[in-house]
Design a protein around this motif. Structure first.
Motif, PDB file in Angstrom:
ATOM      1  N   ILE A   1      30.440 -20.424 -56.317  1.00 38.62           N
ATOM      2  CA  ILE A   1      31.660 -19.896 -55.699  1.00 38.62           C
ATOM      3  C   ILE A   1      31.506 -19.902 -54.188  1.00 38.62           C
ATOM      4  CG2 ILE A   1      33.200 -17.891 -55.615  1.00 38.62           C
ATOM      5  CD1 ILE A   1      31.957 -17.038 -58.313  1.00 38.62           C
ATOM      6  N   ASN A   2      32.541 -20.370 -53.473  1.00 41.63           N
ATOM      7  CA  ASN A   2      32.473 -20.355 -52.006  1.00 41.63           C
ATOM      8  C   ASN A   2      32.841 -18.976 -51.461  1.00 41.63           C
ATOM      9  OD1 ASN A   2      35.283 -20.178 -52.031  1.00 41.63           O
ATOM     10  ND2 ASN A   2      35.596 -22.340 -51.558  1.00 41.63           N
ATOM     11  N   LYS A   3      32.799 -18.827 -50.144  1.00 40.22           N
ATOM     12  CA  LYS A   3      33.027 -17.514 -49.528  1.00 40.22           C
ATOM     13  C   LYS A   3      34.462 -17.025 -49.700  1.00 40.22           C
ATOM     14  CE  LYS A   3      33.935 -19.375 -44.907  1.00 40.22           C
ATOM     15  NZ  LYS A   3      33.520 -19.337 -43.476  1.00 40.22           N
ATOM     16  N   ASP A   4      35.375 -17.942 -50.067  1.00 39.13           N
ATOM     17  CA  ASP A   4      36.769 -17.556 -50.299  1.00 39.13           C
ATOM     18  C   ASP A   4      37.013 -17.147 -51.753  1.00 39.13           C
ATOM     19  OD1 ASP A   4      37.520 -18.101 -47.634  1.00 39.13           O
ATOM     20  OD2 ASP A   4      37.669 -20.246 -48.105  1.00 39.13           O
ATOM     21  N   GLY A   5      35.958 -17.224 -52.595  1.00 37.72           N
ATOM     22  CA  GLY A   5      36.093 -16.814 -53.987  1.00 37.72           C
ATOM     23  C   GLY A   5      36.509 -17.921 -54.932  1.00 37.72           C
ATOM     24  N   ALA A   6      36.571 -19.153 -54.440  1.00 35.16           N
ATOM     25  CA  ALA A   6      36.984 -20.281 -55.294  1.00 35.16           C
ATOM     26  C   ALA A   6      35.767 -20.950 -55.919  1.00 35.16           C
ATOM     27  CB  ALA A   6      37.771 -21.298 -54.464  1.00 35.16           C
ATOM     28  N   VAL A   7      35.901 -21.324 -57.189  1.00 31.66           N
ATOM     29  CA  VAL A   7      34.825 -22.049 -57.874  1.00 31.66           C
ATOM     30  C   VAL A   7      34.822 -23.491 -57.381  1.00 31.66           C
ATOM     31  CG1 VAL A   7      33.983 -22.878 -60.095  1.00 31.66           C
ATOM     32  CG2 VAL A   7      34.933 -20.562 -59.905  1.00 31.66           C
ATOM     33  N   VAL A   8      33.670 -23.945 -56.876  1.00 32.87           N
ATOM     34  CA  VAL A   8      33.584 -25.306 -56.330  1.00 32.87           C
ATOM     35  C   VAL A   8      32.741 -26.219 -57.214  1.00 32.87           C
ATOM     36  CG1 VAL A   8      33.915 -24.537 -53.953  1.00 32.87           C
ATOM     37  CG2 VAL A   8      31.597 -24.699 -54.887  1.00 32.87           C
ATOM     38  N   ALA A   9      31.903 -25.629 -58.083  1.00 35.62           N
ATOM     39  CA  ALA A   9      31.052 -26.471 -58.922  1.00 35.62           C
ATOM     40  C   ALA A   9      30.603 -25.710 -60.152  1.00 35.62           C
ATOM     41  CB  ALA A   9      29.834 -26.959 -58.139  1.00 35.62           C
ATOM     42  N   GLN A  10      30.360 -26.473 -61.226  1.00 37.04           N
ATOM     43  CA  GLN A  10      29.800 -25.919 -62.450  1.00 37.04           C
ATOM     44  C   GLN A  10      28.652 -26.825 -62.883  1.00 37.04           C
ATOM     45  OE1 GLN A  10      32.671 -24.353 -65.436  1.00 37.04           O
ATOM     46  NE2 GLN A  10      34.266 -25.172 -64.095  1.00 37.04           N
ATOM     47  N   PRO A  11      27.458 -26.598 -62.306  1.00 34.84           N
ATOM     48  CA  PRO A  11      26.308 -27.465 -62.611  1.00 34.84           C
ATOM     49  C   PRO A  11      25.987 -27.474 -64.100  1.00 34.84           C
ATOM     50  CG  PRO A  11      25.835 -25.996 -60.767  1.00 34.84           C
ATOM     51  CD  PRO A  11      27.106 -25.527 -61.371  1.00 34.84           C
ATOM     52  N   GLU A  12      25.538 -28.619 -64.563  1.00 40.66           N
ATOM     53  CA  GLU A  12      25.171 -28.737 -65.980  1.00 40.66           C
ATOM     54  C   GLU A  12      23.936 -27.894 -66.254  1.00 40.66           C
ATOM     55  OE1 GLU A  12      23.899 -32.158 -69.250  1.00 40.66           O
ATOM     56  OE2 GLU A  12      24.577 -32.718 -67.246  1.00 40.66           O
ATOM     57  N   VAL A  13      23.987 -27.104 -67.303  1.00 40.63           N
ATOM     58  CA  VAL A  13      22.887 -26.203 -67.652  1.00 40.63           C
ATOM     59  C   VAL A  13      22.475 -26.455 -69.100  1.00 40.63           C
ATOM     60  CG1 VAL A  13      22.138 -23.804 -67.860  1.00 40.63           C
ATOM     61  CG2 VAL A  13      23.742 -24.450 -66.048  1.00 40.63           C
ATOM     62  N   VAL A  14      21.178 -26.574 -69.321  1.00 41.53           N
ATOM     63  CA  VAL A  14      20.651 -26.783 -70.670  1.00 41.53           C
ATOM     64  C   VAL A  14      20.508 -25.423 -71.354  1.00 41.53           C
ATOM     65  CG1 VAL A  14      18.706 -27.645 -72.028  1.00 41.53           C
ATOM     66  CG2 VAL A  14      19.420 -28.838 -69.938  1.00 41.53           C
TER      67      VAL A  14
ATOM     68  N   ASP B   1      32.485 -30.509 -58.597  1.00 35.35           N
ATOM     69  CA  ASP B   1      32.761 -31.066 -59.925  1.00 35.35           C
ATOM     70  C   ASP B   1      33.243 -32.509 -59.870  1.00 35.35           C
ATOM     71  OD1 ASP B   1      31.978 -28.765 -61.208  1.00 35.35           O
ATOM     72  OD2 ASP B   1      33.989 -27.904 -61.260  1.00 35.35           O
ATOM     73  N   GLN B   2      33.640 -32.974 -58.678  1.00 39.28           N
ATOM     74  CA  GLN B   2      34.057 -34.364 -58.521  1.00 39.28           C
ATOM     75  C   GLN B   2      32.912 -35.240 -58.008  1.00 39.28           C
ATOM     76  OE1 GLN B   2      36.278 -31.750 -57.449  1.00 39.28           O
ATOM     77  NE2 GLN B   2      37.078 -32.119 -59.526  1.00 39.28           N
ATOM     78  N   GLY B   3      31.749 -34.654 -57.892  1.00 36.91           N
ATOM     79  CA  GLY B   3      30.581 -35.412 -57.442  1.00 36.91           C
ATOM     80  C   GLY B   3      30.488 -35.555 -55.934  1.00 36.91           C
ATOM     81  N   GLN B   4      31.300 -34.786 -55.194  1.00 42.13           N
ATOM     82  CA  GLN B   4      31.288 -34.862 -53.743  1.00 42.13           C
ATOM     83  C   GLN B   4      30.446 -33.727 -53.148  1.00 42.13           C
ATOM     84  OE1 GLN B   4      32.741 -37.457 -52.100  1.00 42.13           O
ATOM     85  NE2 GLN B   4      33.141 -38.202 -54.181  1.00 42.13           N
ATOM     86  N   PRO B   5      29.686 -34.010 -52.075  1.00 44.17           N
ATOM     87  CA  PRO B   5      28.882 -32.961 -51.445  1.00 44.17           C
ATOM     88  C   PRO B   5      29.781 -31.844 -50.901  1.00 44.17           C
ATOM     89  CG  PRO B   5      28.202 -35.143 -50.692  1.00 44.17           C
ATOM     90  CD  PRO B   5      29.493 -35.325 -51.432  1.00 44.17           C
ATOM     91  N   VAL B   6      29.385 -30.621 -51.120  1.00 45.77           N
ATOM     92  CA  VAL B   6      30.149 -29.494 -50.579  1.00 45.77           C
ATOM     93  C   VAL B   6      29.738 -29.265 -49.134  1.00 45.77           C
ATOM     94  CG1 VAL B   6      30.306 -28.422 -52.848  1.00 45.77           C
ATOM     95  CG2 VAL B   6      28.461 -27.744 -51.296  1.00 45.77           C
ATOM     96  N   ALA B   7      30.580 -28.545 -48.414  1.00 43.47           N
ATOM     97  CA  ALA B   7      30.280 -28.264 -47.009  1.00 43.47           C
ATOM     98  C   ALA B   7      29.173 -27.222 -46.910  1.00 43.47           C
ATOM     99  CB  ALA B   7      31.540 -27.752 -46.309  1.00 43.47           C
ATOM    100  N   SER B   8      28.418 -27.283 -45.838  1.00 48.60           N
ATOM    101  CA  SER B   8      27.399 -26.262 -45.588  1.00 48.60           C
ATOM    102  C   SER B   8      28.092 -24.922 -45.393  1.00 48.60           C
ATOM    103  CB  SER B   8      26.583 -26.618 -44.343  1.00 48.60           C
ATOM    104  OG  SER B   8      25.877 -27.829 -44.532  1.00 48.60           O
ATOM    105  N   GLY B   9      27.464 -23.868 -45.851  1.00 47.79           N
ATOM    106  CA  GLY B   9      28.066 -22.548 -45.689  1.00 47.79           C
ATOM    107  C   GLY B   9      27.527 -21.563 -46.705  1.00 47.79           C
TER     108      GLY B   9
END
Length: 212
Positions: free
Chosen positions: A123-136, A149-157
């Protein structure tokens, strides 16, 4: 010159503050001046003089007590700081948010293995989900490579990690611990602060696990 009861009480109370030494010296000057300037025809009453000496002794004891307490607090702070300095270069896991700076982030599951009905969300600082990494299922550690989730690098922060229940989609209270390496230890507002490799700064109460 007479030292009134109010003055004596004030001297004792002031001795309990951080300015105890200054109040103690002021009291001493007042008592000395009183003795030097007493009326020879009406000398200071012995009982009153004894009471003032008792007050003088109380102020002195309180001053020494405050000094000893200050020394004790300083020693405890020094010991706490040295204890945390030993963490330099070691891996620690903490609760709370973290900073993404372009390097992969490792998470611990606080000893609980991942259930088949749980998914990790970033979750980013605005409360939005940006990724759901695959977990075993059954894993106790997870690594996120910093992509959405689209395979794009997220911004630093600043980001945080939570578990989401796949059954109802609700975020759970099960903690996700962020793992990093201690790079710096310093004091801030009387608290020991650990600066980690990802530039996250945490306090002792956020420290959950210490690795090698």
């Amino acid at each position: 010159m007479q030292i009134s009861e109010n003055t004596k009480v004030k001297a004792v109370q002031s001795g309990m503050t951080s300015e105890a030494t200054q109040d103690f010296e002021t009291f001493l000057r007042m008592l000395t001046t009183q003795i030097q300037n007493q009326d020879p025809l009406s000398p200071l009453d012995s009982d009153d003089f004894a009471n003032q000496l008792a007050t003088f002794s109380l102020v002195e004891q309180q001053t020494l007590t405050n000094q000893n307490l200050e020394n004790l607090v300083a020693e405890q702070r020094s010991k706490a700081f040295l204890d945390h300095v030993s963490l330099l270069g070691r891996s620690v896991s903490h609760s709370g948010s973290f900073r993404y700076t372009g390097e992969g982030i490792e998470f611990d599951t606080a000893g609980e293995s991942v259930g088949s009905d749980e998914v990790l969300v970033i979750i980013n600082k605005d409360g939005a989900v940006v990724a759901q990494p695959e977990v075993v299922s059954g894993a106790t550690s997870i690594e996120w490579n910093g992509v959405d989730d689209q395979g794009q690098p997220v911004a630093s922060g600043e980001y945080s990690a939570r578990w989401k229940n796949m059954i109802d989609g609700a975020l759970t209270d099960v903690p996700v611990l962020v793992r990093s390496t201690v790079q710096e230890v310093f004091y801030q507002d009387d608290l020991v602060v650990l600066k980690l490799a990802d530039d996250t700064e945490i306090t002792e109460d956020q420290l959950a696990k210490i690795g090698i």
